[in-house]
Design a protein around this motif. Structure first.
Motif, PDB file in Angstrom:
ATOM      1  N   GLN A   1      84.715 -23.900  29.588  1.00 35.60           N
ATOM      2  CA  GLN A   1      84.585 -22.371  28.917  1.00 35.60           C
ATOM      3  C   GLN A   1      86.025 -22.183  28.361  1.00 35.60           C
ATOM      4  OE1 GLN A   1      82.200 -20.110  28.599  1.00 35.60           O
ATOM      5  NE2 GLN A   1      83.502 -18.961  27.364  1.00 35.60           N
ATOM      6  N   MET A   2      86.179 -21.922  26.978  1.00 35.20           N
ATOM      7  CA  MET A   2      87.511 -21.682  26.315  1.00 35.20           C
ATOM      8  C   MET A   2      87.474 -20.500  25.702  1.00 35.20           C
ATOM      9  SD  MET A   2      87.777 -25.198  24.194  1.00 35.20           S
ATOM     10  CE  MET A   2      86.434 -24.955  23.126  1.00 35.20           C
ATOM     11  N   ASN A   3      88.220 -19.434  26.126  1.00 32.89           N
ATOM     12  CA  ASN A   3      88.715 -18.219  25.879  1.00 32.89           C
ATOM     13  C   ASN A   3      90.001 -17.879  25.259  1.00 32.89           C
ATOM     14  OD1 ASN A   3      86.042 -17.308  27.120  1.00 32.89           O
ATOM     15  ND2 ASN A   3      87.120 -17.074  29.077  1.00 32.89           N
ATOM     16  N   SER A   4      90.068 -16.880  24.262  1.00 30.93           N
ATOM     17  CA  SER A   4      91.294 -16.538  23.769  1.00 30.93           C
ATOM     18  C   SER A   4      92.067 -17.616  23.205  1.00 30.93           C
ATOM     19  CB  SER A   4      92.389 -15.933  24.799  1.00 30.93           C
ATOM     20  OG  SER A   4      92.007 -14.935  25.869  1.00 30.93           O
ATOM     21  N   LEU A   5      90.888 -18.438  22.416  1.00 29.31           N
ATOM     22  CA  LEU A   5      91.327 -19.615  21.526  1.00 29.31           C
ATOM     23  C   LEU A   5      92.564 -19.319  20.391  1.00 29.31           C
ATOM     24  CD1 LEU A   5      87.674 -21.091  21.282  1.00 29.31           C
ATOM     25  CD2 LEU A   5      89.771 -22.143  22.130  1.00 29.31           C
ATOM     26  N   LYS A   6      93.298 -20.241  20.359  1.00 30.73           N
ATOM     27  CA  LYS A   6      94.320 -20.268  19.272  1.00 30.73           C
ATOM     28  C   LYS A   6      94.103 -21.552  18.422  1.00 30.73           C
ATOM     29  CE  LYS A   6      97.410 -18.757  23.207  1.00 30.73           C
ATOM     30  NZ  LYS A   6      98.493 -19.135  23.889  1.00 30.73           N
ATOM     31  N   PRO A   7      94.581 -21.105  17.160  1.00 31.85           N
ATOM     32  CA  PRO A   7      94.723 -22.240  16.004  1.00 31.85           C
ATOM     33  C   PRO A   7      95.159 -23.662  16.935  1.00 31.85           C
ATOM     34  CG  PRO A   7      95.471 -20.000  14.977  1.00 31.85           C
ATOM     35  CD  PRO A   7      95.392 -19.863  16.622  1.00 31.85           C
TER      36      PRO A   7
ATOM     37  N   SER B   1      99.340 -25.568  28.582  1.00 32.38           N
ATOM     38  CA  SER B   1      98.819 -24.811  27.354  1.00 32.38           C
ATOM     39  C   SER B   1      97.622 -24.229  27.433  1.00 32.38           C
ATOM     40  CB  SER B   1      98.915 -25.888  26.260  1.00 32.38           C
ATOM     41  OG  SER B   1      98.021 -26.820  26.439  1.00 32.38           O
ATOM     42  N   VAL B   2      96.977 -24.386  28.271  1.00 34.96           N
ATOM     43  CA  VAL B   2      95.351 -23.879  28.622  1.00 34.96           C
ATOM     44  C   VAL B   2      95.170 -22.941  29.672  1.00 34.96           C
ATOM     45  CG1 VAL B   2      94.456 -25.688  27.148  1.00 34.96           C
ATOM     46  CG2 VAL B   2      93.973 -25.747  29.367  1.00 34.96           C
ATOM     47  N   LYS B   3      96.043 -23.061  30.670  1.00 31.79           N
ATOM     48  CA  LYS B   3      96.160 -22.270  32.025  1.00 31.79           C
ATOM     49  C   LYS B   3      95.697 -20.876  31.629  1.00 31.79           C
ATOM     50  CE  LYS B   3      98.375 -25.253  34.867  1.00 31.79           C
ATOM     51  NZ  LYS B   3      99.760 -25.472  35.744  1.00 31.79           N
ATOM     52  N   GLY B   4      94.627 -20.147  32.311  1.00 32.42           N
ATOM     53  CA  GLY B   4      94.480 -18.755  32.332  1.00 32.42           C
ATOM     54  C   GLY B   4      93.772 -18.435  31.190  1.00 32.42           C
ATOM     55  N   ARG B   5      93.172 -19.589  30.416  1.00 27.68           N
ATOM     56  CA  ARG B   5      92.304 -19.306  29.163  1.00 27.68           C
ATOM     57  C   ARG B   5      91.140 -20.114  29.078  1.00 27.68           C
ATOM     58  NH1 ARG B   5      93.898 -20.840  24.205  1.00 27.68           N
ATOM     59  NH2 ARG B   5      95.109 -22.445  24.913  1.00 27.68           N
ATOM     60  N   PHE B   6      91.358 -21.439  29.643  1.00 30.37           N
ATOM     61  CA  PHE B   6      90.176 -22.303  29.962  1.00 30.37           C
ATOM     62  C   PHE B   6      89.678 -22.429  31.212  1.00 30.37           C
ATOM     63  CE2 PHE B   6      91.226 -25.163  25.838  1.00 30.37           C
ATOM     64  CZ  PHE B   6      91.227 -23.979  25.045  1.00 30.37           C
ATOM     65  N   THR B   7      88.381 -22.873  31.536  1.00 36.87           N
ATOM     66  CA  THR B   7      87.736 -22.908  32.754  1.00 36.87           C
ATOM     67  C   THR B   7      86.947 -24.131  32.907  1.00 36.87           C
ATOM     68  OG1 THR B   7      87.903 -20.516  33.311  1.00 36.87           O
ATOM     69  CG2 THR B   7      86.414 -21.965  34.883  1.00 36.87           C
ATOM     70  N   ILE B   8      87.205 -25.009  33.707  1.00 41.53           N
ATOM     71  CA  ILE B   8      86.332 -26.236  33.697  1.00 41.53           C
ATOM     72  C   ILE B   8      85.378 -25.932  34.952  1.00 41.53           C
ATOM     73  CG2 ILE B   8      87.879 -27.763  35.281  1.00 41.53           C
ATOM     74  CD1 ILE B   8      86.931 -30.059  33.575  1.00 41.53           C
ATOM     75  N   SER B   9      84.197 -26.449  34.877  1.00 41.91           N
ATOM     76  CA  SER B   9      83.126 -26.280  36.018  1.00 41.91           C
ATOM     77  C   SER B   9      82.086 -27.562  35.918  1.00 41.91           C
ATOM     78  CB  SER B   9      82.415 -25.113  36.009  1.00 41.91           C
ATOM     79  OG  SER B   9      81.629 -24.919  34.689  1.00 41.91           O
ATOM     80  N   ARG B  10      81.378 -28.055  36.873  1.00 41.61           N
ATOM     81  CA  ARG B  10      80.602 -29.095  36.760  1.00 41.61           C
ATOM     82  C   ARG B  10      79.327 -28.596  37.580  1.00 41.61           C
ATOM     83  NH1 ARG B  10      83.407 -33.964  39.410  1.00 41.61           N
ATOM     84  NH2 ARG B  10      81.337 -34.953  39.218  1.00 41.61           N
ATOM     85  N   ASP B  11      78.095 -29.167  37.379  1.00 44.79           N
ATOM     86  CA  ASP B  11      77.191 -29.161  37.895  1.00 44.79           C
ATOM     87  C   ASP B  11      76.442 -30.496  38.497  1.00 44.79           C
ATOM     88  OD1 ASP B  11      74.197 -28.868  38.768  1.00 44.79           O
ATOM     89  OD2 ASP B  11      73.673 -27.245  37.475  1.00 44.79           O
ATOM     90  N   ASN B  12      76.961 -30.886  39.594  1.00 40.19           N
ATOM     91  CA  ASN B  12      76.687 -32.138  40.235  1.00 40.19           C
ATOM     92  C   ASN B  12      75.105 -32.647  39.918  1.00 40.19           C
ATOM     93  OD1 ASN B  12      79.426 -32.756  40.540  1.00 40.19           O
ATOM     94  ND2 ASN B  12      79.293 -31.745  42.585  1.00 40.19           N
ATOM     95  N   ASP B  13      74.434 -31.807  40.404  1.00 40.46           N
ATOM     96  CA  ASP B  13      72.834 -31.966  40.074  1.00 40.46           C
ATOM     97  C   ASP B  13      72.353 -32.379  38.791  1.00 40.46           C
ATOM     98  OD1 ASP B  13      71.939 -29.653  42.383  1.00 40.46           O
ATOM     99  OD2 ASP B  13      72.535 -31.533  42.713  1.00 40.46           O
ATOM    100  N   LYS B  14      73.314 -31.842  37.720  1.00 40.88           N
ATOM    101  CA  LYS B  14      72.730 -32.220  36.418  1.00 40.88           C
ATOM    102  C   LYS B  14      73.704 -33.083  35.557  1.00 40.88           C
ATOM    103  CE  LYS B  14      70.487 -27.444  35.700  1.00 40.88           C
ATOM    104  NZ  LYS B  14      70.480 -26.310  34.902  1.00 40.88           N
TER     105      LYS B  14
END
Length: 116
Positions: free
Chosen positions: A81-87, A62-75
């Motif tokens: 990141q959530m784009n094109s949000l829907k109700p 349901s979120v493919k192409g709209r949401f992106t997960i990332s991580r900063d291991n040092d922190k």
């Protein structure tokens, strides 16, 4: 003791964007994955996205192409990141940390509300 603190939730109009952050602190174990789950009113908690130590990602359909997960291991931080949000994205979003020995840790959640 592991603490996970989420931030970045709020109210946004449909089509808008939000960026969630989750910082892990305390006695952090060896991390296998970090991820985001969400729970809408009256529904079960569901996996939104996850990321491994080697940055291998997985997403709910349901979120493919709209949401992106990332991580900063040092922190010790994971982002969503959530784009094109829907109700239908309206929910409480929870940060999850899973250790290599299979233990799960959860944040208290941050509310995301998407208005139509």
């Amino acid at each position: 003791q592991v603490q996970l603190v989420e931030s970045g939730g709020g109210l946004v109009q449909a089509g808008g964007s939000l960026r969630l952050s989750c910082v892990a602190s305390g006695s952090i174990p060896v991390i296998a994955t970090m991820g985001w789950y969400r729970q809408a009113p009256g529904k079960q908690r569901e996996l939104v996205a996850s990321i491994t130590l080697l940055s291998i990602t997985a997403y709910a359909d349901s979120v493919k192409g709209r949401f992106t997960i990332s991580r900063d291991n040092d922190k010790n931080t994971v982002y969503l990141q959530m784009n094109s949000l829907k109700p239908e994205d309206t929910a409480v979003y929870y940060c999850n940390l899973r250790s290599t020995d299979g233990l799960n840790y959860w944040g208290k959640g941050t509310l995301v509300t998407v208005s139509s």
